[in-house]
Design a protein around this motif. Structure first.
Motif, mmCIF file in Angstrom:
data_model
loop_
_atom_site.group_PDB
_atom_site.id
_atom_site.type_symbol
_atom_site.label_atom_id
_atom_site.label_comp_id
_atom_site.label_asym_id
_atom_site.label_seq_id
_atom_site.Cartn_x
_atom_site.Cartn_y
_atom_site.Cartn_z
ATOM 1 N N UNK A 1 40.806 35.181 35.765
ATOM 2 C CA UNK A 1 40.314 33.762 36.336
ATOM 3 C C UNK A 1 41.351 32.886 36.086
ATOM 4 N N UNK A 2 42.149 32.812 35.304
ATOM 5 C CA UNK A 2 43.325 31.747 35.206
ATOM 6 C C UNK A 2 44.696 32.417 35.734
ATOM 7 N N UNK A 3 44.396 33.496 36.638
ATOM 8 C CA UNK A 3 45.702 34.012 37.444
ATOM 9 C C UNK A 3 46.950 34.589 36.416
ATOM 10 N N UNK A 4 46.711 35.244 35.292
ATOM 11 C CA UNK A 4 47.722 35.696 34.528
ATOM 12 C C UNK A 4 48.151 36.870 35.346
ATOM 13 N N UNK A 5 49.254 37.016 36.033
ATOM 14 C CA UNK A 5 49.427 38.166 37.053
ATOM 15 C C UNK A 5 49.973 39.279 36.282
ATOM 16 N N UNK A 6 50.457 38.979 35.043
ATOM 17 C CA UNK A 6 51.325 40.305 34.335
ATOM 18 C C UNK A 6 50.372 40.815 33.310
ATOM 19 N N UNK A 7 49.072 40.800 33.406
ATOM 20 C CA UNK A 7 48.272 41.421 32.780
ATOM 21 C C UNK A 7 48.200 42.817 32.754
ATOM 22 N N UNK A 8 48.200 43.641 34.031
ATOM 23 C CA UNK A 8 48.186 44.894 34.026
ATOM 24 C C UNK A 8 49.400 45.597 33.585
ATOM 25 N N UNK A 9 50.696 44.888 33.536
ATOM 26 C CA UNK A 9 51.729 45.651 32.891
ATOM 27 C C UNK A 9 51.383 45.649 31.265
ATOM 28 N N UNK B 1 47.333 55.517 36.876
ATOM 29 C CA UNK B 1 46.561 54.578 38.091
ATOM 30 C C UNK B 1 45.142 54.499 37.949
ATOM 31 N N UNK B 2 44.569 55.289 37.364
ATOM 32 C CA UNK B 2 43.089 55.466 37.120
ATOM 33 C C UNK B 2 42.860 54.377 36.187
ATOM 34 N N UNK B 3 43.706 53.963 35.089
ATOM 35 C CA UNK B 3 43.522 53.095 34.159
ATOM 36 C C UNK B 3 43.769 51.689 34.783
ATOM 37 N N UNK B 4 44.921 51.676 35.631
ATOM 38 C CA UNK B 4 45.001 50.547 36.382
ATOM 39 C C UNK B 4 43.953 49.928 37.329
ATOM 40 N N UNK B 5 43.240 50.923 37.948
ATOM 41 C CA UNK B 5 42.020 50.843 38.884
ATOM 42 C C UNK B 5 40.966 50.187 37.916
ATOM 43 N N UNK B 6 40.795 50.590 36.555
ATOM 44 C CA UNK B 6 39.740 50.124 35.735
ATOM 45 C C UNK B 6 40.143 48.832 35.301
ATOM 46 N N UNK B 7 41.386 48.389 35.324
ATOM 47 C CA UNK B 7 41.797 47.061 35.114
ATOM 48 C C UNK B 7 41.528 46.129 36.175
ATOM 49 N N UNK B 8 41.628 46.520 37.490
ATOM 50 C CA UNK B 8 41.337 45.646 38.705
ATOM 51 C C UNK B 8 39.900 45.602 38.873
ATOM 52 N N UNK B 9 39.075 46.569 38.601
ATOM 53 C CA UNK B 9 37.704 46.479 38.528
ATOM 54 C C UNK B 9 37.080 45.349 37.372
#
Length: 608
Positions: free
Chosen positions: A348-356, A323-331
């Protein structure tokens, strides 16, 4: 409270020739692309579980149903108290389906009656909100709409309709089954309609539904299950506090941020299978995790290594780390930083599967330097993948790419950095991407607009950085300023001026919309040049109101500009000024873009 009535109703019963208003204490229309992806995936999956090739339309009456939850109304005004997000989205979906049916040369009166009614030649939409009418009318007639000064609801409605056009799986819901799908949507998608007879009762229902009696979420059910399997009381309390603190962080900017993270994490680290894209296929790991994931963890506990109390303790510790890694991704997705620039670009181009995908190669024991390097490598590949898709006019919607992204996720799962580079290089080779082949056919359409703007912004900001100017990518992509940047056509939309050069209007449009005939300018300048010929436009391009890429069309860019000349010579780039701009110049400019794309999207980092 007076009588409250509730009854199941399908979408046809609710929307056909029925008017609704949005209640005054309802929030703006707020759905985002990820919500559209989830809804369309749910609806199309449910439909395809029943549909069999060769079915007649009357067979749809025996298909399975889909429950959308409750819709709460104030009966006197038929005002929507709860459910406008889903109702508005379904209306957008119906409009998309209606437009597609019309493109097939057919019509479906029921679908039209679920969208709008007409009186004395005037259209009135069934969800009747005054400040949305112009936008909805443009969407219904498949026309462009300027959202620059629009309110939040209108901007989101227009954005989500464009998402639907991109995301809806036309290769799964093909033309020969489209009317079956429309029949199913109208007759087999149900709400529970709850009607309050007075204004006061309506508000009580609204408050009760939003403030009290909420059922446990999948996150809360998962926490309860995991903690119940930990034998040591002290350790259980310690891990409970860790879980609660992390959930607060995940929900800080997004009410469902915790569930979004857990789905991404479980898919990235544990999912082994995915539903096939065909009628009758059943949901597998990837798909089930997208729903009540706490059940999947419980059912698959052995597969994911949850056998002893210590295993459950470690699982929660992994939840904490990832979850810490995920929060880093979101920032990194929200704020541009040089060291995580590719994460930002993809968002910026709405690639919504990026976090996975970014979570996949991360190991529990990785230090933060290793995490950062893996994130950067993986985000860079996604950047190249996006480029390879849109330049060949391939869709990037969720249903079109999820199987590929799932395979990638599995293949890079918990790789070392060297293994990750090798895997990503193999995947890059598999793309068979050749800018020299792709770019000549790349032209502006409704589906490529966001990506072409992104490409032009990347290229322009790259030239700026290489010539000693601060990158303006963030500014180029910001749509919330008073005078945002827009895509500028170098050739004005006046075919009658160019009949000697172009054989017909279709050829003119093809060249005019080619990537070589486009650049970025402020909206105000763009608008002022709509009906101008090239010489007048060139003066603006070369003024302080342009940028280095637009200025390179004129001679001034090559005078007293040593940094630009050095940059051009260093990379042997075919920049040159143009007094006129026609077919030949467009294709020369296209060749230049091929050179620049090879510089900006250089894949060599996988090979180092």
């Amino acid at each position: 409270m007076k009588k409250i009535e509730g009854s199941p109703k399908n979408l046809k019963q609710l929307l056909q020739n029925t008017k609704y208003s949005i209640h005054y204490y309802q929030r703006e229309y707020m759905w985002q692309r990820k919500h559209i992806e989830e809804l369309i995936d749910d609806l199309t999956t449910e439909f395809l579980e029943s549909y069999k090739e060769g079915d007649e339309r009357q067979d749809v009456q025996d298909y399975g149903a889909y429950f959308m939850g409750s819709i709460v109304l104030a009966g006197r005004e038929n005002a929507i108290i709860d459910g406008q997000q889903r109702f508005s989205t379904l209306t957008l979906l119906l409009i998309y389906l209606n437009n597609r049916i019309k493109n097939m040369g057919k019509s479906y009166r029921l679908i039209e009656e679920m969208i709008y009614s007409e009186s004395y030649g005037k259209e009135s939409f069934n969800i009747d909100v005054d400040d949305r009418q112009d936008c909805m009318r443009a969407i219904f007639h498949n026309e462009p709409y300027d959202i620059t000064d629009a309110n939040e609801s209108v901007k989101n409605l227009y954005g989500r309709f464009n998402d639907i056009k991109e995301i809806f799986p036309e290769d799964s819901i093909t033309d020969d089954m489209l009317l079956h799908f429309c029949d199913w949507l109208a007759n087999k998608v149900f709400f529970i309609e709850i009607v309050a007879t007075t204004e006061q009762d309506a508000h009580k229902v609204f408050v009760t539904m939003n403030d009290r009696g909420l059922s446990l979420t999948s996150t809360e059910m998962l926490k309860g299950y995991l903690l119940s399997e930990i034998k040591n009381d002290k350790k259980r309390e310690e891990l409970n506090n860790i879980w609660k603190d992390k959930i607060l962080q995940l929900r800080k900017d997004n009410d469902d941020g915790d569930e979004t993270f857990i789905k991404s994490w479980l898919r990235s680290q544990y999912a082994e299978s995915i539903r096939e894209s065909k009628a009758g296929a059943v949901n597998k790991d990837f798909d089930i995790i997208g729903g009540p994931f706490h059940k999947w963890v419980r059912d698959e506990r052995s597969k994911i290594g949850l056998n002893t109390s210590e295993d459950f303790e470690l699982f929660i510790k992994k939840f904490d780390k990832y979850s810490d890694v995920y929060l880093k991704i979101k920032r990194a997705e929200k704020t541009f930083f040089k060291n995580t620039q590719y994460v930002y670009y993809n968002a910026k181009v709405d690639f919504t599967l990026q976090s996975q995908v970014l979570l996949a190669p991360i190991c529990y024991d990785d230090d933060w330097n290793t995490v950062g390097e893996k994130m950067n490598l993986t985000a860079r590949f996604i950047d190249l993948y996006i480029l390879s898709r849109f330049t060949y006019h391939k869709r990037l919607g969720y249903n079109y790419i999820k199987n590929y992204i799932f395979r990638l996720t599995k293949d890079i799962r918990q790789c070392s950095i060297d293994e990750l580079k090798e895997k990503l290089n193999e995947y890059y080779i598999g793309l068979s991407f050749d800018p020299a082949h792709a770019l000549p056919g790349l032209h502006l359409t409704s589906s490529t607009r966001r990506y072409i703007k992104h490409m032009l912004a990347r290229i322009t900001s790259f030239i700026e950085e290489e010539t000693g100017v601060a990158s303006n990518y963030v500014h180029y992509m910001d749509t919330n300023t008073k005078n945002p940047f827009e895509i500028e056509h170098i050739i004005s939309d006046h075919y009658e001026w160019f009949t000697k050069e172009y054989d017909n209007q279709d050829e003119f449009k093809y060249y005019r919309n080619n990537i070589g005939a486009l650049l970025l300018l402020h909206k105000s300048i763009n608008a002022s040049l709509n009906d101008s010929k090239y010489p007048k436009k060139l003066k603006k391009y070369c003024s302080n109101e342009g940028n280095i890429y637009s200025e390179s069309l004129g001679e001034q860019a090559y005078k007293n500009n040593p940094k630009f000349i050095r940059f051009m010579n260093k990379h042997e780039l075919s920049f040159k000024p143009y007094d006129t701009f026609g077919k030949d110049e467009i294709m020369e400019r296209n060749d230049l873009l091929v050179q620049l794309v090879n510089l900006v999207w250089n894949p060599d980092m996988f090979r180092e």
